[in-house]
Design a protein around this motif. Structure first.
Motif, PDB file in Angstrom:
ATOM      1  N   GLN A  95       0.707  -1.089   0.053  1.00 27.65           N
ATOM      2  CA  GLN A  95      -0.056  -0.056   0.072  1.00 27.65           C
ATOM      3  C   GLN A  95       0.873   1.298  -0.078  1.00 27.65           C
ATOM      4  OE1 GLN A  95      -2.777  -0.733   3.416  1.00 27.65           O
ATOM      5  NE2 GLN A  95      -4.322  -1.487   1.896  1.00 27.65           N
ATOM      6  N   ASP A  96       2.203   1.003  -0.144  1.00 25.20           N
ATOM      7  CA  ASP A  96       3.093   2.361  -0.099  1.00 25.20           C
ATOM      8  C   ASP A  96       3.295   2.672  -1.697  1.00 25.20           C
ATOM      9  OD1 ASP A  96       3.809   1.960   2.520  1.00 25.20           O
ATOM     10  OD2 ASP A  96       5.864   1.727   2.440  1.00 25.20           O
ATOM     11  N   GLY A  97       3.657   3.689  -1.772  1.00 23.71           N
ATOM     12  CA  GLY A  97       4.172   4.144  -3.229  1.00 23.71           C
ATOM     13  C   GLY A  97       5.199   5.078  -3.194  1.00 23.71           C
ATOM     14  N   ALA A 146       4.448   7.796  -0.107  1.00 20.14           N
ATOM     15  CA  ALA A 146       3.262   7.804   0.601  1.00 20.14           C
ATOM     16  C   ALA A 146       2.687   6.355   1.235  1.00 20.14           C
ATOM     17  CB  ALA A 146       2.137   8.237  -0.387  1.00 20.14           C
ATOM     18  N   ASP A 147       2.407   6.331   2.110  1.00 20.09           N
ATOM     19  CA  ASP A 147       2.106   4.870   2.833  1.00 20.09           C
ATOM     20  C   ASP A 147       0.391   5.035   3.130  1.00 20.09           C
ATOM     21  OD1 ASP A 147       1.745   2.912   4.581  1.00 20.09           O
ATOM     22  OD2 ASP A 147       3.346   3.593   6.109  1.00 20.09           O
ATOM     23  N   GLY A 148      -0.140   4.234   2.387  1.00 18.31           N
ATOM     24  CA  GLY A 148      -1.684   4.157   2.437  1.00 18.31           C
ATOM     25  C   GLY A 148      -2.161   3.394   3.376  1.00 18.31           C
ATOM     26  N   SER A 187       9.020   5.202   4.265  1.00 19.64           N
ATOM     27  CA  SER A 187       8.001   4.829   5.038  1.00 19.64           C
ATOM     28  C   SER A 187       8.354   4.304   6.236  1.00 19.64           C
ATOM     29  CB  SER A 187       7.138   3.801   4.320  1.00 19.64           C
ATOM     30  OG  SER A 187       7.785   2.587   4.132  1.00 19.64           O
ATOM     31  N   ASP A 188       7.582   4.023   7.298  1.00 20.90           N
ATOM     32  CA  ASP A 188       7.899   3.449   8.494  1.00 20.90           C
ATOM     33  C   ASP A 188       8.391   1.970   8.679  1.00 20.90           C
ATOM     34  OD1 ASP A 188       5.345   2.628   7.985  1.00 20.90           O
ATOM     35  OD2 ASP A 188       4.709   2.495  10.137  1.00 20.90           O
ATOM     36  N   GLY A 189       7.913   1.286   7.374  1.00 21.07           N
ATOM     37  CA  GLY A 189       8.489   0.119   7.159  1.00 21.07           C
ATOM     38  C   GLY A 189       9.937  -0.122   7.120  1.00 21.07           C
ATOM     39  N   LEU A 190      10.834   1.195   6.851  1.00 23.90           N
ATOM     40  CA  LEU A 190      12.226   1.151   7.018  1.00 23.90           C
ATOM     41  C   LEU A 190      12.625   1.409   8.528  1.00 23.90           C
ATOM     42  CD1 LEU A 190      15.120   1.003   5.704  1.00 23.90           C
ATOM     43  CD2 LEU A 190      14.946   3.527   5.649  1.00 23.90           C
ATOM     44  N   ARG A 221       8.061  -6.428   8.342  1.00 19.42           N
ATOM     45  CA  ARG A 221       7.000  -6.585   8.718  1.00 19.42           C
ATOM     46  C   ARG A 221       5.976  -5.705   8.128  1.00 19.42           C
ATOM     47  NH1 ARG A 221       9.137  -7.200  14.687  1.00 19.42           N
ATOM     48  NH2 ARG A 221      10.875  -6.035  13.598  1.00 19.42           N
ATOM     49  N   ASP A 222       6.456  -4.599   7.477  1.00 14.12           N
ATOM     50  CA  ASP A 222       5.590  -3.617   6.846  1.00 14.12           C
ATOM     51  C   ASP A 222       5.991  -3.576   5.444  1.00 14.12           C
ATOM     52  OD1 ASP A 222       3.598  -1.815   6.308  1.00 14.12           O
ATOM     53  OD2 ASP A 222       4.377  -0.201   7.998  1.00 14.12           O
ATOM     54  N   ASN A 223       5.225  -3.005   4.538  1.00 14.91           N
ATOM     55  CA  ASN A 223       5.646  -2.408   3.452  1.00 14.91           C
ATOM     56  C   ASN A 223       6.804  -1.599   3.714  1.00 14.91           C
ATOM     57  OD1 ASN A 223       2.198  -1.916   2.534  1.00 14.91           O
ATOM     58  ND2 ASN A 223       3.230  -3.702   2.153  1.00 14.91           N
TER      59      ASN A 223
HETATM   60 MN    MN Z   1       3.729   1.500   6.709  1.00 18.26          MN
END
Ligand code: MN
Length: 250
Positions: A20-22, A33-35, A204-207, A243-245
């Motif tokens: 859901q990231d882009g 963007a992190d949807g 994004s927070d996935g990093l 654990r996240d995009n």
């Molecule tokens: Mn995220």
């Protein structure tokens, strides 16, 4: 004329079923963007926001960029209102743009063209949500430029928890400001001088949910090619759990 040399990588990670990231990268603009939102909502929200932002080749100044982020908010909010399949969707949006000139209305604009050999071009960072922009200085030191719109950041600001505790807090995923949820949005904005040799990361927070800042700095210093650096950062996040995009624009 100055241009930004960069690249972006977005990855689904190791756990989530969809990304859901882009991301967006151009000679004048980098954005992540992190949807969020059920069904296809998150993907739609991040894509709509990035399309709105990327619809222009170049921005004149900070106010110009902020106005388009506000329009992007209306686009996502309107789509969410009109389509029950994506109702309640939202997205973070964090971007850095090389704008044509300093914004007379922005803080620090009076210093444009002053010390440090800064020309009329400026870098502008805008942020809504808990994606982040970092700057790697010419001295190799990494600095977080944006402030998360999150519950844990609020608790840190109030002195209730430490920054260290925030990193592992069970409610660290709760965001307090998102694009598309309300009819209007407050956009955080920073204006920076252009300094050759500096490097920027939008992610994004996935990093940063998986990777410590010191390790992020190591990878940013190690890989000269920006797209390679973005790819390696994504790999490190996935190796740490993914654990996240995860999305990185360098
Ligand atoms: Mn995220």
């Amino acid at each position: 004329m100055t241009v930004l040399a960069g690249g972006a990588v977005s990855d689904v990670g190791r756990v989530r079923p969809v990304n859901q990231d882009g991301a967006l990268s151009s000679p004048f603009l980098f954005a992540v963007a992190d949807g969020m939102g059920g069904h296809r909502g998150g993907e739609v929200a991040s894509a709509l926001a990035l399309r709105a932002l990327g619809g222009r080749a170049r921005y004149r100044d900070a106010s110009d960029l902020v106005a388009v982020v506000e329009q992007a908010n209306q686009v996502v909010h309107g789509a969410s209102r009109d389509d029950p399949n994506v109702r309640g969707m939202g997205t973070t949006l964090c971007a850095i743009a090389l704008v044509e000139r300093a914004d007379a209305g922005a803080a620090g604009a009076a210093a444009a063209g002053g010390a440090g050999g800064a020309g009329p071009e400026r870098l502008v960072v805008v942020n809504v949500g808990d994606s982040r922009a970092y700057r790697l200085g010419a001295d190799g030191v990494l600095e977080q430029l944006t402030v998360d719109h999150s519950l844990v950041q609020m608790l840190v600001d109030e002195g209730q928890i430490t920054a260290e505790e925030a990193e592992h807090h069970p409610q660290r995923n709760i965001v307090t400001r998102v694009l598309g949820i309300e009819a209007t949005v407050d956009v955080d904005v920073w204006e920076l001088d252009v300094v050759h040799g500096e490097r920027f990361l939008v992610c994004s927070d996935g990093l940063f949910g998986e990777v410590e800042p010191d390790r992020i700095a190591v990878e940013l210093r190690r890989w000269a090619d920006p797209r390679e650096a973005a790819r390696r950062l994504v790999d490190v996040a996935n190796a740490a759990g993914g654990r996240d995009n995860v999305t990185c624009a360098v």
